[in-house]
Design a protein around this motif. Structure first.
Motif, mmCIF file in Angstrom:
data_model
loop_
_atom_site.group_PDB
_atom_site.id
_atom_site.type_symbol
_atom_site.label_atom_id
_atom_site.label_comp_id
_atom_site.label_asym_id
_atom_site.label_seq_id
_atom_site.Cartn_x
_atom_site.Cartn_y
_atom_site.Cartn_z
ATOM 1 N N THR A 138 46.028 42.310 49.936
ATOM 2 C CA THR A 138 46.885 41.955 48.804
ATOM 3 C C THR A 138 48.285 42.533 48.991
ATOM 4 O O THR A 138 48.521 43.358 49.866
ATOM 5 C CB THR A 138 46.297 42.494 47.479
ATOM 6 O OG1 THR A 138 46.262 43.927 47.523
ATOM 7 C CG2 THR A 138 44.894 41.957 47.251
ATOM 8 N N ARG A 154 37.402 38.867 38.756
ATOM 9 C CA ARG A 154 38.101 39.809 39.613
ATOM 10 C C ARG A 154 38.078 39.322 41.061
ATOM 11 O O ARG A 154 37.095 38.751 41.533
ATOM 12 C CB ARG A 154 37.470 41.197 39.537
ATOM 13 C CG ARG A 154 37.111 41.651 38.148
ATOM 14 C CD ARG A 154 38.314 41.687 37.219
ATOM 15 N NE ARG A 154 39.234 42.775 37.520
ATOM 16 C CZ ARG A 154 40.330 43.034 36.810
ATOM 17 N NH1 ARG A 154 40.667 42.226 35.795
ATOM 18 N NH2 ARG A 154 41.113 44.052 37.124
ATOM 19 N N LEU A 155 39.156 39.557 41.767
ATOM 20 C CA LEU A 155 39.287 39.120 43.156
ATOM 21 C C LEU A 155 38.193 39.741 44.019
ATOM 22 O O LEU A 155 38.006 40.950 44.034
ATOM 23 C CB LEU A 155 40.663 39.532 43.691
ATOM 24 C CG LEU A 155 40.957 39.197 45.157
ATOM 25 C CD1 LEU A 155 40.986 37.693 45.373
ATOM 26 C CD2 LEU A 155 42.285 39.825 45.577
ATOM 27 N N SER A 156 37.472 38.893 44.765
ATOM 28 C CA SER A 156 36.386 39.406 45.606
ATOM 29 C C SER A 156 36.438 38.885 47.038
ATOM 30 O O SER A 156 35.755 39.436 47.908
ATOM 31 C CB SER A 156 35.024 39.057 44.999
ATOM 32 O OG SER A 156 34.848 37.648 44.932
ATOM 33 N N ASN A 194 33.302 38.160 36.768
ATOM 34 C CA ASN A 194 34.206 38.811 35.823
ATOM 35 C C ASN A 194 35.666 38.404 36.026
ATOM 36 O O ASN A 194 36.566 38.965 35.391
ATOM 37 C CB ASN A 194 34.082 40.332 35.946
ATOM 38 C CG ASN A 194 32.687 40.828 35.599
ATOM 39 O OD1 ASN A 194 32.089 40.374 34.632
ATOM 40 N ND2 ASN A 194 32.169 41.752 36.396
ATOM 41 N N ASP A 199 46.932 46.946 39.767
ATOM 42 C CA ASP A 199 45.596 46.355 39.729
ATOM 43 C C ASP A 199 45.432 45.400 40.912
ATOM 44 O O ASP A 199 45.956 44.291 40.898
ATOM 45 C CB ASP A 199 45.386 45.606 38.414
ATOM 46 C CG ASP A 199 43.992 45.008 38.298
ATOM 47 O OD1 ASP A 199 43.176 45.219 39.218
ATOM 48 O OD2 ASP A 199 43.726 44.323 37.299
ATOM 49 N N GLU A 200 44.683 45.800 41.937
ATOM 50 C CA GLU A 200 44.516 44.980 43.130
ATOM 51 C C GLU A 200 43.364 43.995 43.020
ATOM 52 O O GLU A 200 43.004 43.349 44.010
ATOM 53 C CB GLU A 200 44.310 45.875 44.355
ATOM 54 C CG GLU A 200 45.539 46.706 44.715
ATOM 55 C CD GLU A 200 45.358 47.445 46.026
ATOM 56 O OE1 GLU A 200 44.215 47.449 46.541
ATOM 57 O OE2 GLU A 200 46.341 48.011 46.533
ATOM 58 N N THR A 201 42.771 43.847 41.830
ATOM 59 C CA THR A 201 41.662 42.907 41.660
ATOM 60 C C THR A 201 42.022 41.731 40.757
ATOM 61 O O THR A 201 41.186 40.868 40.512
ATOM 62 C CB THR A 201 40.430 43.614 41.083
ATOM 63 O OG1 THR A 201 40.730 44.111 39.775
ATOM 64 C CG2 THR A 201 39.998 44.763 41.977
ATOM 65 N N THR A 202 43.255 41.697 40.266
ATOM 66 C CA THR A 202 43.709 40.582 39.430
ATOM 67 C C THR A 202 44.609 39.662 40.242
ATOM 68 O O THR A 202 45.565 40.120 40.869
ATOM 69 C CB THR A 202 44.480 41.094 38.200
ATOM 70 O OG1 THR A 202 43.597 41.850 37.379
ATOM 71 C CG2 THR A 202 45.039 39.922 37.379
ATOM 72 N N VAL A 248 36.934 34.638 43.145
ATOM 73 C CA VAL A 248 36.749 35.661 42.109
ATOM 74 C C VAL A 248 35.271 35.745 41.743
ATOM 75 O O VAL A 248 34.522 34.783 41.886
ATOM 76 C CB VAL A 248 37.592 35.348 40.848
ATOM 77 C CG1 VAL A 248 39.071 35.372 41.174
ATOM 78 C CG2 VAL A 248 37.211 33.996 40.249
ATOM 79 N N ASN A 249 34.861 36.927 41.259
ATOM 80 C CA ASN A 249 33.473 37.110 40.849
ATOM 81 C C ASN A 249 33.270 36.650 39.411
ATOM 82 O O ASN A 249 34.177 36.089 38.787
ATOM 83 C CB ASN A 249 33.032 38.562 41.054
ATOM 84 C CG ASN A 249 33.874 39.541 40.220
ATOM 85 O OD1 ASN A 249 34.465 39.177 39.211
ATOM 86 N ND2 ASN A 249 33.915 40.793 40.664
ATOM 87 N N THR A 305 49.129 40.617 43.603
ATOM 88 C CA THR A 305 48.476 41.267 42.467
ATOM 89 C C THR A 305 49.477 42.143 41.726
ATOM 90 O O THR A 305 50.491 42.552 42.286
ATOM 91 C CB THR A 305 47.309 42.151 42.940
ATOM 92 O OG1 THR A 305 47.816 43.170 43.812
ATOM 93 C CG2 THR A 305 46.265 41.329 43.685
#
Length: 381
Positions: free
Chosen positions: A213, A165-167, A163, A242-245, A160-161, A238
């Protein structure tokens, strides 16, 4: 369906006297689930890429120092569900297949999942994924990555970054591939790849991005097909919007575990790394978990998974063991974990935490109807 229908006679093998450095190159080049180790032409064990990553053994050492001879041996006529249980409880993705006492071939998790793929469309990711997941931050160093993989006995970690969020994603194969490239540079005289500097590399430079994801409402068959398409062993789960959580992770091992679910009256208990049990039996574990579940009468436990992980630390010769207990119930998943010296102590520490978490469920969630369609279809295999 039995293993004779899907096992293969084609596999990679090395002798016990082979150098680990050469084996690392084989994993980087061929990416097998495991390598069969032989001695004098006879079966001697299995070597996996995860073992190489988790060990501190030099490349000049011989294969025999790492080869596992406790990987379950499978007969060609074995039932596919029994073999799925063996792989999960043995903590392996590949098992040797024997016929009349002789090594005939191997069977892998991919071959099993491919054989039952059509039966998985009645199961959703929500029902089987792991919702407790270890993550890394982009500036974490490779040394920390290796420690996390080793300590948690896993093969992949979401990144995660700043913030949250998935990176990205980093796996044992990514590390093995990088290590091989580094060694090749060293052999050519490039000292920029020495071990100390390699371990200080930020995970951002090594991770894969973007990350594949899967939503919790998707079918397991669709998720497994995606794993096959991209040659992944797991997907980040996820929320659907929301594909970044990071909500959790779904691995091929989670799917194999689902194949072992039963409709028997007694609770189905699965134990990963069962060889660590010495002073406590499977029956003792099943009875203890049942006692905890009975304190919440509205909760029906469909499956219990106990995972044991041995650490190097010891007290008077007894290893420190991490234990996680996870229950799949009609109220969702509930877990408890803990550490102790010896598997029995670790189990009871985890059981105490599980009991507290089970009691917290009281009055929180409504009953959910258990979907038995998957079980009925799997019972036909």
């Amino acid at each position: 369906m039995n293993i004779a229908d899907i096992a293969t006679e084609e596999f990679i093998q090395v002798d016990t006297d082979e150098r680990l450095g050469k084996v690392r190159s084989i994993f980087e080049r061929e990416n097998p689930k495991g390598i069969v180790v032989t001695e004098g032409g006879a079966y001697a064990g299995i070597l996996t890429e995860r073992q190489l990553i988790q060990s501190h053994i030099a490349d000049d050492a011989k294969v025999n120092v790492l080869a596992r001879n406790n990987v379950p041996r499978v007969e060609r006529e074995a039932n596919i569900r029994d073999v799925a249980r063996m792989l999960v409880e043995g903590g392996t993705k590949v098992a040797p297949v024997f016929e009349d006492g002789d090594l005939w071939g191997i069977v892998t998790e991919d071959e099993i999942l491919d054989a039952v793929l059509d039966n998985l469309d009645v199961l959703t990711v929500e029902q089987i994924y792991t919702d407790s997941v270890v993550t890394l931050e982009e500036d974490d160093r490779l040394g920390k990555v290796i420690n996390y993989l080793r300590e948690n006995d896993i093969s992949r970690l979401p990144v995660v970054n700043e913030n949250g969020r998935l990176s990205g994603m980093v796996t044992t194969h990514d590390i093995a591939e990088f290590a091989v490239r580094t060694m090749e540079r060293q052999h050519k005289g490039d000292r920029s790849g020495d071990t100390d500097r390699m371990l200080d590399l930020p995970v951002y430079d090594l991770m894969n991005s973007p990350v594949e994801t899967v939503g919790r409402e998707e079918t397991v068959s669709a998720a497994v097909e995606r794993m096959f398409d991209h040659n992944y062993a797991g997907l980040v789960v996820t929320p659907d919007d929301d594909e970044t959580t990071v909500a959790g992770i779904l691995t091929k091992t989670d799917v194999l575990r689902a194949l072992t679910y039963t409709e028997e009256e007694n609770m189905d208990v699965q134990i990963t790394n069962i060889d660590l049990l010495e002073t406590i039996s499977r029956e003792d574990i099943q009875e203890a978990i049942t006692d905890v579940a009975d304190k919440y009468q509205a909760m029906q436990v469909h499956h219990a998974h106990v995972r044991l992980t041995e650490h190097k630390e010891r007290l008077r010769g007894t290893p420190l063991v991490y234990c996680q207990i996870r229950l799949r119930t009609n109220h969702g998943q509930v877990a408890g974990s803990g550490e102790g010296y010896g598997a029995e102590t670790a189990f009871h520490v985890a059981l105490d935490k599980l009991e507290r978490n089970v009691l917290e469920l009281k009055g929180i969630r409504a009953d959910e109807q258990y979907e038995g369609q998957l079980l009925r279809k799997l019972n036909e295999l």
